[in-house]
Design an enzyme around this catalytic site. Structure first.
Site, PDB file in Angstrom:
ATOM      1  N   ILE A 188      30.711  34.899  36.801  1.00  0.00           N
ATOM      2  CA  ILE A 188      32.478  33.634  36.403  1.00  0.00           C
ATOM      3  C   ILE A 188      33.984  34.110  37.480  1.00  0.00           C
ATOM      4  O   ILE A 188      33.368  35.483  38.176  1.00  0.00           O
ATOM      5  CB  ILE A 188      32.712  34.967  35.300  1.00  0.00           C
ATOM      6  CG1 ILE A 188      31.958  34.652  33.444  1.00  0.00           C
ATOM      7  CG2 ILE A 188      34.384  35.131  35.402  1.00  0.00           C
ATOM      8  CD1 ILE A 188      32.232  36.225  32.653  1.00  0.00           C
ATOM      9  N   CYS A 235      40.449  32.428  43.884  1.00  0.00           N
ATOM     10  CA  CYS A 235      41.281  32.821  44.820  1.00  0.00           C
ATOM     11  C   CYS A 235      40.964  31.952  46.374  1.00  0.00           C
ATOM     12  O   CYS A 235      40.359  32.218  47.153  1.00  0.00           O
ATOM     13  CB  CYS A 235      39.950  34.383  45.947  1.00  0.00           C
ATOM     14  SG  CYS A 235      40.609  34.746  47.201  1.00  0.00           S
ATOM     15  N   CYS A 275      39.567  39.819  51.591  1.00  0.00           N
ATOM     16  CA  CYS A 275      38.507  39.903  50.732  1.00  0.00           C
ATOM     17  C   CYS A 275      36.893  39.497  50.377  1.00  0.00           C
ATOM     18  O   CYS A 275      36.905  38.900  51.660  1.00  0.00           O
ATOM     19  CB  CYS A 275      39.001  39.085  49.057  1.00  0.00           C
ATOM     20  SG  CYS A 275      39.155  37.365  49.841  1.00  0.00           S
ATOM     21  N   GLU A 277      44.411  33.337  39.595  1.00  0.00           N
ATOM     22  CA  GLU A 277      44.624  33.620  40.904  1.00  0.00           C
ATOM     23  C   GLU A 277      45.377  34.896  41.346  1.00  0.00           C
ATOM     24  O   GLU A 277      45.937  35.923  40.500  1.00  0.00           O
ATOM     25  CB  GLU A 277      45.552  32.761  41.690  1.00  0.00           C
ATOM     26  CG  GLU A 277      45.803  33.273  43.217  1.00  0.00           C
ATOM     27  CD  GLU A 277      44.710  33.002  43.573  1.00  0.00           C
ATOM     28  OE1 GLU A 277      44.207  34.230  44.600  1.00  0.00           O
ATOM     29  OE2 GLU A 277      44.570  31.628  43.965  1.00  0.00           O
ATOM     30  N   THR A 307      45.256  47.784  47.084  1.00  0.00           N
ATOM     31  CA  THR A 307      45.193  46.840  46.405  1.00  0.00           C
ATOM     32  C   THR A 307      45.901  47.005  44.877  1.00  0.00           C
ATOM     33  O   THR A 307      46.239  46.116  43.929  1.00  0.00           O
ATOM     34  CB  THR A 307      43.704  46.248  46.738  1.00  0.00           C
ATOM     35  OG1 THR A 307      44.114  44.500  45.689  1.00  0.00           O
ATOM     36  CG2 THR A 307      43.001  46.350  45.922  1.00  0.00           C
ATOM     37  N   ASP A 351      44.677  45.287  37.324  1.00  0.00           N
ATOM     38  CA  ASP A 351      43.835  43.695  36.986  1.00  0.00           C
ATOM     39  C   ASP A 351      44.802  42.998  35.689  1.00  0.00           C
ATOM     40  O   ASP A 351      44.742  43.915  34.429  1.00  0.00           O
ATOM     41  CB  ASP A 351      41.865  44.284  37.045  1.00  0.00           C
ATOM     42  CG  ASP A 351      41.682  42.833  36.554  1.00  0.00           C
ATOM     43  OD1 ASP A 351      42.182  41.597  36.921  1.00  0.00           O
ATOM     44  OD2 ASP A 351      40.080  42.424  37.298  1.00  0.00           O
ATOM     45  N   ARG A 359      43.628  40.221  35.025  1.00  0.00           N
ATOM     46  CA  ARG A 359      42.872  38.973  34.166  1.00  0.00           C
ATOM     47  C   ARG A 359      42.075  39.734  32.349  1.00  0.00           C
ATOM     48  O   ARG A 359      42.434  40.477  32.217  1.00  0.00           O
ATOM     49  CB  ARG A 359      41.475  38.725  35.031  1.00  0.00           C
ATOM     50  CG  ARG A 359      42.347  38.706  36.427  1.00  0.00           C
ATOM     51  CD  ARG A 359      40.806  38.188  37.824  1.00  0.00           C
ATOM     52  NE  ARG A 359      40.243  39.547  37.605  1.00  0.00           N
ATOM     53  CZ  ARG A 359      39.513  39.806  38.334  1.00  0.00           C
ATOM     54  NH1 ARG A 359      38.475  39.201  38.832  1.00  0.00           N
ATOM     55  NH2 ARG A 359      38.940  40.725  38.948  1.00  0.00           N
ATOM     56  N   THR A 382      27.401  39.393  39.086  1.00  0.00           N
ATOM     57  CA  THR A 382      28.565  40.112  39.400  1.00  0.00           C
ATOM     58  C   THR A 382      28.906  42.150  39.537  1.00  0.00           C
ATOM     59  O   THR A 382      27.433  42.373  39.242  1.00  0.00           O
ATOM     60  CB  THR A 382      29.309  39.930  37.729  1.00  0.00           C
ATOM     61  OG1 THR A 382      30.990  40.780  38.424  1.00  0.00           O
ATOM     62  CG2 THR A 382      28.756  41.062  37.158  1.00  0.00           C
ATOM     63  N   LYS A 419      33.619  42.170  33.748  1.00  0.00           N
ATOM     64  CA  LYS A 419      32.890  41.328  32.831  1.00  0.00           C
ATOM     65  C   LYS A 419      31.879  41.657  31.922  1.00  0.00           C
ATOM     66  O   LYS A 419      31.949  40.506  30.354  1.00  0.00           O
ATOM     67  CB  LYS A 419      32.648  40.004  34.751  1.00  0.00           C
ATOM     68  CG  LYS A 419      33.950  39.936  35.212  1.00  0.00           C
ATOM     69  CD  LYS A 419      33.188  38.922  36.531  1.00  0.00           C
ATOM     70  CE  LYS A 419      34.483  38.719  37.226  1.00  0.00           C
ATOM     71  NZ  LYS A 419      34.263  38.189  38.843  1.00  0.00           N
TER      72      LYS A 419
END
EC number: 3.5.4.25
Length: 216
Positions: free
Chosen positions: A51, A55, A66, A93, A115, A127, A129, A150, A155
């Site tokens: 996944i 970016c 990154c 993104e 970050t 995050d 997402r 990952t 995830k």
């Protein structure tokens, strides 16, 4: 029931081999996602999969801030070597804050924030997402068992909660350099990512990356 729809499909030759590119659309948000598929993924064997969150800076512009671009290339290469697998290109993104806000976050990082702190300063979560759509894509593709490429525990947990059987986590420690070592350290310490870094075998060689990574 998921509203995501499979809307387009075609062959896609790449430097890593010939994939099938499958397009998905989520009508509620008009957001589009794609999956790159190689080989037969509908048998009973676990499928090697990634996944990969969008970016632009890392994937297309070869940013060293990154590890995204390196992870994308490595995942596609490993799927090709396996002869079968899936890469979902997850259109979230900047960990879900969008490209312009990611650039704003980069500016704050230039001033010394990490970050996570940069996202929070802009009014976002660490995050933003939502990975559940990826479970829906796996289901539409007929994938039930996954060997997931990952370092991100979120995830894995989201896939499991959504009914996707993650039989193995395949580490993806690539692309570390002197520009992203603090970023990787932050993801490991503050987000719980399974990152092995400050390790010579994971360092990339490039004209701008010859300096030794500072010791913590």
């Amino acid at each position: 029931m998921s509203k995501i729809q499979l809307v387009a499909e075609a062959k896609l030759p790449t430097e890593f081999g010939i994939f099938r590119i499958v397009g998905f659309e989520f009508p509620d948000t008009q957001k589009e996602h794609v999956a790159l598929v190689m080989g037969d993924i509908n048998d009973d064997k676990p499928v090697l999969a990634r996944i990969h969150s969008e970016c632009l800076t890392g994937d297309a512009l070869h940013s060293l801030k990154c590890d995204c671009g390196f992870q994308l290339a490595t995942a596609l290469r490993q799927i090709s070597e396996a002869g079968r697998g899936v890469l979902i290109y997850h259109r979230e993104e900047g960990r879900g804050i969008g490209l312009i806000n990611k650039i704003r976050a980069y500016a704050l990082q230039d001033q010394g924030l990490d970050t996570i702190e940069a996202n929070l300063a802009l009014g976002f979560a660490a995050d933003e997402r939502n990975f559940s759509v990826c479970a829906d894509i796996f289901a539409l593709l007929g994938v039930k068992q996954v060997r997931l490429l990952t370092n991100n525990p979120n995830k894995i947990e989201t896939m499991k909660k959504s009914g996707i059987n993650i039989v193995e986590r395949v580490p993806l420690n690539v692309g570390e350099n002197r520009y992203n070592t603090e970023y990787l350290d932050t993801k490991a310490k503050k987000m719980g990512h399974f990152i092995v870094h400050n390790n010579e075998q994971h360092l990339i060689a490039c004209p701008h990356c010859q300096e030794e990574i500072p010791k913590k």
